[in-house]
Design a protein around this motif. Sequence first.
Motif, PDB file in Angstrom:
ATOM      1  N   ILE A  18       0.830  -1.207   0.000  1.00 51.82           N
ATOM      2  CA  ILE A  18       0.000   0.000   0.000  1.00 51.82           C
ATOM      3  C   ILE A  18       0.866   1.260   0.000  1.00 51.82           C
ATOM      4  O   ILE A  18       0.592   2.214  -0.735  1.00 51.82           O
ATOM      5  CB  ILE A  18      -0.976  -0.013   1.202  1.00 51.82           C
ATOM      6  CG1 ILE A  18      -2.034  -1.100   0.997  1.00 51.82           C
ATOM      7  CG2 ILE A  18      -1.630   1.345   1.402  1.00 51.82           C
ATOM      8  CD1 ILE A  18      -2.903  -1.364   2.199  1.00 51.82           C
ATOM      9  N   TRP A  21       2.426   1.669  -3.480  1.00 46.97           N
ATOM     10  CA  TRP A  21       1.399   2.149  -4.411  1.00 46.97           C
ATOM     11  C   TRP A  21       1.126   3.633  -4.178  1.00 46.97           C
ATOM     12  O   TRP A  21       1.041   4.410  -5.125  1.00 46.97           O
ATOM     13  CB  TRP A  21       0.112   1.334  -4.252  1.00 46.97           C
ATOM     14  CG  TRP A  21      -0.999   1.878  -5.079  1.00 46.97           C
ATOM     15  CD1 TRP A  21      -1.220   1.670  -6.403  1.00 46.97           C
ATOM     16  CD2 TRP A  21      -2.031   2.768  -4.642  1.00 46.97           C
ATOM     17  NE1 TRP A  21      -2.320   2.363  -6.810  1.00 46.97           N
ATOM     18  CE2 TRP A  21      -2.847   3.043  -5.749  1.00 46.97           C
ATOM     19  CE3 TRP A  21      -2.344   3.345  -3.417  1.00 46.97           C
ATOM     20  CZ2 TRP A  21      -3.943   3.882  -5.668  1.00 46.97           C
ATOM     21  CZ3 TRP A  21      -3.440   4.174  -3.331  1.00 46.97           C
ATOM     22  CH2 TRP A  21      -4.228   4.434  -4.456  1.00 46.97           C
ATOM     23  N   TRP A  22       0.982   4.035  -2.936  1.00 52.49           N
ATOM     24  CA  TRP A  22       0.665   5.423  -2.603  1.00 52.49           C
ATOM     25  C   TRP A  22       1.779   6.367  -3.056  1.00 52.49           C
ATOM     26  O   TRP A  22       1.528   7.419  -3.622  1.00 52.49           O
ATOM     27  CB  TRP A  22       0.453   5.562  -1.090  1.00 52.49           C
ATOM     28  CG  TRP A  22       0.235   6.965  -0.642  1.00 52.49           C
ATOM     29  CD1 TRP A  22       1.150   7.791  -0.075  1.00 52.49           C
ATOM     30  CD2 TRP A  22      -0.972   7.726  -0.739  1.00 52.49           C
ATOM     31  NE1 TRP A  22       0.592   9.018   0.196  1.00 52.49           N
ATOM     32  CE2 TRP A  22      -0.721   8.998  -0.198  1.00 52.49           C
ATOM     33  CE3 TRP A  22      -2.234   7.444  -1.213  1.00 52.49           C
ATOM     34  CZ2 TRP A  22      -1.676   9.983  -0.136  1.00 52.49           C
ATOM     35  CZ3 TRP A  22      -3.186   8.443  -1.134  1.00 52.49           C
ATOM     36  CH2 TRP A  22      -2.905   9.683  -0.604  1.00 52.49           C
ATOM     37  N   ARG A  23       3.034   6.013  -2.818  1.00 53.06           N
ATOM     38  CA  ARG A  23       4.148   6.914  -3.128  1.00 53.06           C
ATOM     39  C   ARG A  23       4.490   6.975  -4.614  1.00 53.06           C
ATOM     40  O   ARG A  23       4.978   7.985  -5.088  1.00 53.06           O
ATOM     41  CB  ARG A  23       5.389   6.513  -2.340  1.00 53.06           C
ATOM     42  CG  ARG A  23       5.231   6.783  -0.853  1.00 53.06           C
ATOM     43  CD  ARG A  23       6.515   6.578  -0.095  1.00 53.06           C
ATOM     44  NE  ARG A  23       7.644   7.313  -0.626  1.00 53.06           N
ATOM     45  CZ  ARG A  23       8.004   8.540  -0.263  1.00 53.06           C
ATOM     46  NH1 ARG A  23       7.274   9.184   0.624  1.00 53.06           N
ATOM     47  NH2 ARG A  23       9.063   9.118  -0.776  1.00 53.06           N
ATOM     48  N   TYR A  25       2.498   5.202  -7.495  1.00 55.50           N
ATOM     49  CA  TYR A  25       1.479   4.939  -8.511  1.00 55.50           C
ATOM     50  C   TYR A  25       0.185   5.713  -8.315  1.00 55.50           C
ATOM     51  O   TYR A  25      -0.641   5.754  -9.211  1.00 55.50           O
ATOM     52  CB  TYR A  25       1.175   3.433  -8.581  1.00 55.50           C
ATOM     53  CG  TYR A  25       2.345   2.642  -9.092  1.00 55.50           C
ATOM     54  CD1 TYR A  25       2.626   2.586 -10.446  1.00 55.50           C
ATOM     55  CD2 TYR A  25       3.196   1.986  -8.220  1.00 55.50           C
ATOM     56  CE1 TYR A  25       3.709   1.881 -10.927  1.00 55.50           C
ATOM     57  CE2 TYR A  25       4.284   1.278  -8.693  1.00 55.50           C
ATOM     58  CZ  TYR A  25       4.532   1.229 -10.042  1.00 55.50           C
ATOM     59  OH  TYR A  25       5.608   0.535 -10.510  1.00 55.50           O
ATOM     60  N   PHE A  26      -0.016   6.339  -7.186  1.00 58.10           N
ATOM     61  CA  PHE A  26      -1.210   7.126  -6.921  1.00 58.10           C
ATOM     62  C   PHE A  26      -1.144   8.435  -7.711  1.00 58.10           C
ATOM     63  O   PHE A  26      -0.158   9.158  -7.647  1.00 58.10           O
ATOM     64  CB  PHE A  26      -1.322   7.428  -5.419  1.00 58.10           C
ATOM     65  CG  PHE A  26      -2.444   8.352  -5.061  1.00 58.10           C
ATOM     66  CD1 PHE A  26      -3.751   7.910  -5.097  1.00 58.10           C
ATOM     67  CD2 PHE A  26      -2.199   9.663  -4.702  1.00 58.10           C
ATOM     68  CE1 PHE A  26      -4.798   8.763  -4.766  1.00 58.10           C
ATOM     69  CE2 PHE A  26      -3.230  10.520  -4.370  1.00 58.10           C
ATOM     70  CZ  PHE A  26      -4.530  10.061  -4.403  1.00 58.10           C
ATOM     71  N   PHE A  28      -1.842  11.974  -8.008  1.00 62.82           N
ATOM     72  CA  PHE A  28      -2.158  13.049  -7.083  1.00 62.82           C
ATOM     73  C   PHE A  28      -3.027  14.110  -7.725  1.00 62.82           C
ATOM     74  O   PHE A  28      -3.941  14.641  -7.105  1.00 62.82           O
ATOM     75  CB  PHE A  28      -0.854  13.659  -6.557  1.00 62.82           C
ATOM     76  CG  PHE A  28      -1.036  14.799  -5.619  1.00 62.82           C
ATOM     77  CD1 PHE A  28      -1.580  14.607  -4.362  1.00 62.82           C
ATOM     78  CD2 PHE A  28      -0.683  16.081  -5.990  1.00 62.82           C
ATOM     79  CE1 PHE A  28      -1.764  15.655  -3.496  1.00 62.82           C
ATOM     80  CE2 PHE A  28      -0.853  17.147  -5.127  1.00 62.82           C
ATOM     81  CZ  PHE A  28      -1.399  16.926  -3.882  1.00 62.82           C
ATOM     82  N   LYS A  98      -0.552  13.944 -15.773  1.00 67.18           N
ATOM     83  CA  LYS A  98      -0.852  13.365 -14.462  1.00 67.18           C
ATOM     84  C   LYS A  98       0.330  13.653 -13.558  1.00 67.18           C
ATOM     85  O   LYS A  98       1.478  13.548 -13.979  1.00 67.18           O
ATOM     86  CB  LYS A  98      -1.047  11.849 -14.564  1.00 67.18           C
ATOM     87  CG  LYS A  98      -2.293  11.459 -15.303  1.00 67.18           C
ATOM     88  CD  LYS A  98      -2.451   9.956 -15.312  1.00 67.18           C
ATOM     89  CE  LYS A  98      -3.727   9.577 -16.045  1.00 67.18           C
ATOM     90  NZ  LYS A  98      -3.949   8.132 -16.035  1.00 67.18           N
ATOM     91  N   TYR A 100       2.264  12.523 -10.180  1.00 65.62           N
ATOM     92  CA  TYR A 100       2.463  11.475  -9.178  1.00 65.62           C
ATOM     93  C   TYR A 100       3.237  12.068  -8.008  1.00 65.62           C
ATOM     94  O   TYR A 100       3.854  13.121  -8.136  1.00 65.62           O
ATOM     95  CB  TYR A 100       3.250  10.311  -9.789  1.00 65.62           C
ATOM     96  CG  TYR A 100       2.502   9.603 -10.898  1.00 65.62           C
ATOM     97  CD1 TYR A 100       1.645   8.558 -10.614  1.00 65.62           C
ATOM     98  CD2 TYR A 100       2.642   9.994 -12.220  1.00 65.62           C
ATOM     99  CE1 TYR A 100       0.948   7.903 -11.622  1.00 65.62           C
ATOM    100  CE2 TYR A 100       1.944   9.355 -13.229  1.00 65.62           C
ATOM    101  CZ  TYR A 100       1.106   8.312 -12.924  1.00 65.62           C
ATOM    102  OH  TYR A 100       0.419   7.682 -13.929  1.00 65.62           O
TER     103      TYR A 100
END
Length: 131
Positions: A18, A21-23, A25-26, A28, A98, A100
């Motif tokens: 998690i 993924w957050w750092r 692939y999310f 922002f 996008k 990130y």
Amino acid sequence: MKKFVGPVIIGLVVILSIVIWWRYYFVFAEGVKAGNLNYFERKGFLFKTWEGRLVQDGFQSPNPGALQSNEFRFSASSDSVAVLLERSGGQFVELRYKEYLNPLPWRGASKYVVTEIVEIRDSGRNGLPIQ
């Protein structure tokens, strides 16, 4: 004791997944930036990625009273986008991107990744949107 080792390891793997993924692939933020394409090139040692810089109108500075050029450094996501941008140096371009939280080496050197070209036009003439 052995009853707790398995669930703890599984829990740590899930938490680590998690966080990764957050750092990396999310997404922002998503948006559109427009300006004159200053340069666009393919570079890198191990992973060759497309990198560019867009110079926007106006000035922006983090410090009051100082002037700094308003630049947008970005990476391109696909070769189809890169081919169009490679031929558009010095022209006015409008790019959809996008953002990130952190860059990845195979995605590019920037946390901003251009996914689509909205419009390309010569600086002196009106252009047509790119389909």
